[in-house]
Every structure is written in C-alpha cells, then in structure tokens.
Design a protein around this motif. Sequence first.
Motif: not given
Length: 208
Positions: A54-58
Amino acid sequence: MTAIAAETLNKQRSPYGVATIFTQWRDTNHLLAVTFDAEKKDVAEEYGGWKVLSFDHVPHSGTQPSYYSSVGVAGEQQQLAAPGSPAWTPQLLPTIYDYDPKPNPPQPASAGLIGNLPLLFALPAFSAQPDQLSQVLTSFMHPNRWHKHGLPHGRKSHPLHTTDLVDRHKDEKERGMVVTVFLDPSNKKGSTKLLLDLLQDGHFGPFY
C-alpha cells in the motif's frame, strides 16, 4: 560467491531493513508483504497475517503541486497518489495500483516512488524472471529513475519449455522473495541509517 561466503559476509554487515514480498496472483492482483524475514518468523503470529502492499501520499514541494507515492505495508491508500509513470507502470507495479481519477479530481502530478527500501528493491526483481535478475538490477535501475525493459514480467514464473497455454497456466508458479538491505561497512560516511532514512523519505528525490 558461495552461500557460505555470502552468509559470512552478511554477518559482518549491519542490516538496515528486511521485507518479504510475494505474489498470490491466482487469488489477488495485489502484492502481499511484511517487513521482516517470513522464513524466520511466523507471519500470522508476528503480524496477524500478510499485508497488501500500500501507499502513503506524501506532498512534494516542487515547482508545481505533486505527490510522492510512499511504498509500505501500512499505507492509508491502495493506489498511487497520481498516475504512475509509463516507465514503471505496469512493469514495477501491477495496474491495479495505478491512480484512479474518479474519486480524486483534479488529477495531481506524480513526484515518483519512495518508501520502504527492501520493497523498492523487490519491485524490479519481480519485473523479470529469476534468471534475469542480475541484468535487471545492473542495467535498468538508475538513481532516481527506472529504465523500462522488454523482458517478460516475473510476478509469476513461466515454464520455459511448454507451448500449450493450458499446461503453461497450470505450471505457472507464484513467486516470493526476502530482501535485506545492509549498511556498507566500507562506506561508513555514505551508508548510514540516517542517510538511508532520508533516501526512503524522498529527501534526495524519487527512488523511481
């Protein structure tokens, strides 16, 4: 290098990070991962089961508004923060991870991929078959960018000597790997936990 020599060398190095990642393509197009060596620890007991990549949007502070997609196993999002570069989607990531514009207007710009280093190294390893790994890592990985290749992807292993599509599908194997990133004892100023943390966080730009 023999397995014994490699094990001896690894004992002399300090590990920075470890991840185990595998494909379960018969059941899901997502990649599944944990941030430890699953050959040494029980995933269910240690982590409550496998996690979907999964991802974090930075947010990235550049000349125009853009976002990094930070790869991990505990990210808040299951899709990229912006449309993936055609240079690395779908080669590094299955298309199921690409940006979905429907719930997210207007379309943001992509600053690239950052995040967990062992997982970032695993993605190109999955982009081709196991016997092509050395070629992939030496020829197509470059600082801050990925060079697209024309090799068959390796998220499942294809049998080499069958032309029958039914037999080929039956014999395709799910793949998994354990990736360990070590600190380099010969480069004590350039290979430190602090610098690798900054690399993971996008301080030096995108990894891809």
